[in-house]
Write an enzyme that holds these catalytic residues in place. Structure first.
Site, short mmCIF file in Angstrom:
data_model
loop_
_atom_site.label_atom_id
_atom_site.label_comp_id
_atom_site.label_asym_id
_atom_site.label_seq_id
_atom_site.Cartn_x
_atom_site.Cartn_y
_atom_site.Cartn_z
CB SER A 1 -1.21 0.14 1.29
OG SER A 1 -1.73 1.41 1.42
CE LYS B 1 -5.06 0.55 0.30
NZ LYS B 1 -5.70 -0.31 1.54
CE LYS C 1 -3.47 4.35 1.72
NZ LYS C 1 -5.53 3.43 2.49
CG ASP D 1 -7.81 3.00 0.45
OD1 ASP D 1 -9.20 3.46 -0.23
OD2 ASP D 1 -7.09 2.51 1.15
CD GLU E 1 -9.09 -0.53 0.89
OE1 GLU E 1 -7.98 -0.87 -0.43
OE2 GLU E 1 -8.73 -0.54 1.90
CG ASP F 1 -10.85 -0.51 4.61
OD1 ASP F 1 -11.44 -0.48 5.76
OD2 ASP F 1 -9.38 0.37 4.59
CE LYS G 1 -7.53 -1.45 6.82
NZ LYS G 1 -7.47 -0.82 7.30
N GLY H 1 -4.25 -4.15 6.49
CA GLY H 1 -3.46 -4.03 7.20
C GLY H 1 -3.92 -2.25 7.11
#
Ligand code: OSB
Ligand code: MG
Length: 380
Positions: A147, A173, A175, A200, A225, A250, A274, A302
């Site tokens: 990530s 991934k 952001k 995400d 996400e 998420d 998660k 995570g």
């Protein structure tokens, strides 16, 4: 599909606990981790240490000190654990009964998971088996995923992705946030046409942004996400109908019931589980098992955990239904020195080995705990 993946776990008995400590540690990140909701420069993790018949088992509360990603904080988790959950823990009752008692406390899954993780780790240690065995799952090599936080420049982002590709991470991934999305994704996709890539947004967009979100369909992303609000399911269903790219939830998913709602509404085709956010490993296995029978992919998210929580996430991914690479990356991506040994390292083929040994399989290094501790409290 196994409809009751936790049936045997629910029958395990809570061991007699002789001593309980909470230790909060602060570990500096090797680089700030930027998201649409906050930029974290260190990980402040509340750890729980259980002692039973001379055996020590650790667990990690995955909350942050702040409520910017999730409503729970280390402060609320401490309060809920100390004043409401620990009084419900009784030696000799079944874990299923403990879960039922915990349900009397609404929400606060991260607090609940801290105790559940610690008890499961303890039981595995006492039986001399790895945690995944206690969960009833065979060993396997675990998929890796990175990530990457928001970066200051496109160059820095491309460098981070190039490093991930060189290490053979199985998906990347990135952001995104409003104003730092289409062009940034396009830059990565242009340079890495075949990369398994996802984004995400941590809830930064609204229904009004559907036009922009649909433009992301051009980049062959594995998923988007949590594009919309952290507490929404219904509006995600509205945009999933309009979009080619899979939506992954998420923040919105706190339980099997939420996953059931999301799937029934068509709000997502993928779920990020998660384990802390959903209240523990057992609820995670229920969600993944439920999704497995319905064509919904699941992966383990995570929370920038220390090696304790990171090991828990690795063991969890042996469970049925964890079909996609998670946010499970190398320790060196976060910390120059973790509090456990050994660190997580990618194999040459990009997979991760489950740490060997009983319980979570990693050892806490006492001197490093002392060096990083910002608060210690004995609860029992
Ligand atoms: O949204 O998945 C998220 C980290 C902290 C809070 C929320 C998120 C994340 C990550 C990083 O994306 C996951 C990790 O590398 O552990
Ligand atoms: Mg997320």
């Amino acid at each position: 599909m196994n409809p009751t993946p936790t049936a045997s776990l629910e029958k395990l008995l809570v061991p007699k606990i002789d001593r309980i400590d909470l230790v909060t540690v602060r570990l500096p990140f090797v680089a700030p981790f930027g998201t649409s909701v906050y930029v974290w420069t260190d990980k402040e993790a509340m750890l729980m240490r259980l002692e039973s018949g001379g055996v020590v088992a650790w667990s990690e509360c995955v909350s942050d000190p702040d409520p910017f990603y999730f409503y729970e904080t280390n402060g609320t988790a401490r309060h809920i654990i100390k004043d409401f959950l620990l009084p419900l823990v009784e030696p000799g009752i079944a874990l299923g009964e403990l879960e039922a008692r915990f349900r009397h406390v609404r929400g606060h899954g991260m607090a609940k998971a801290t105790i559940e993780n610690g008890l499961l780790n303890m039981l595995a240690m006492q039986q001399g088996v790895p945690l995944h065995r206690l969960l009833g799952r065979p060993a396997k090599k675990i998929m890796s995923g990175l990530s990457i936080g928001l970066k200051e420049t496109r160059g820095a982002l491309l460098d981070a992705v190039a490093n991930a590709v060189a290490k053979r991470y199985q998906r990347v991934k990135m952001k995104i946030k409003k104003g730092q999305d289409i062009d940034w994704v396009e830059a990565v996709r242009d340079r890495f046409p075949d990369l398994r890539l996802m984004v995400d947004a941590n809830g930064d967009y609204s229904l009004d942004d559907i036009g922009l979100l649909k433009r992301l369909d051009a980049f062959n992303l594995m998923m988007i996400e949590q594009p919309l609000a952290y507490n929404d399911i219904y509006q995600h269903a509205a945009i999933q109908k309009e979009m080619k790219t899979a939506i992954c939830l998420d923040e919105s998913i706190h339980s099997l019931a939420d996953a059931t709602t999301a799937i029934a509404l068509g709000a997502c085709r993928i779920i990020n589980v998660k384990q802390g956010r959903v209240g523990g490993l057992m609820e995670s296995m229920r969600i993944a098992g439920y999704c497995a029978g319905r064509g919904v992919d699941v992966w383990s998210g995570g929370m920038d955990e220390t090696g304790i929580g990171r090991a828990v996430n690795i063991h969890l991914q042996t469970a049925e239904g964890f079909t996609l690479p998670g946010d499970t990356s190398e320790t060196s991506n976060y910390f120059s020195e973790d509090i456990v040994e050994p660190p997580v390292v990618l194999r040459a083929d990009g997979f991760i080995d489950i740490p060997e040994g009983p319980g979570i399989g990693v050892s806490v290094v006492p001197e490093r705990i002392l060096k990083r501790a910002v608060r210690m409290e004995r609860l029992l």
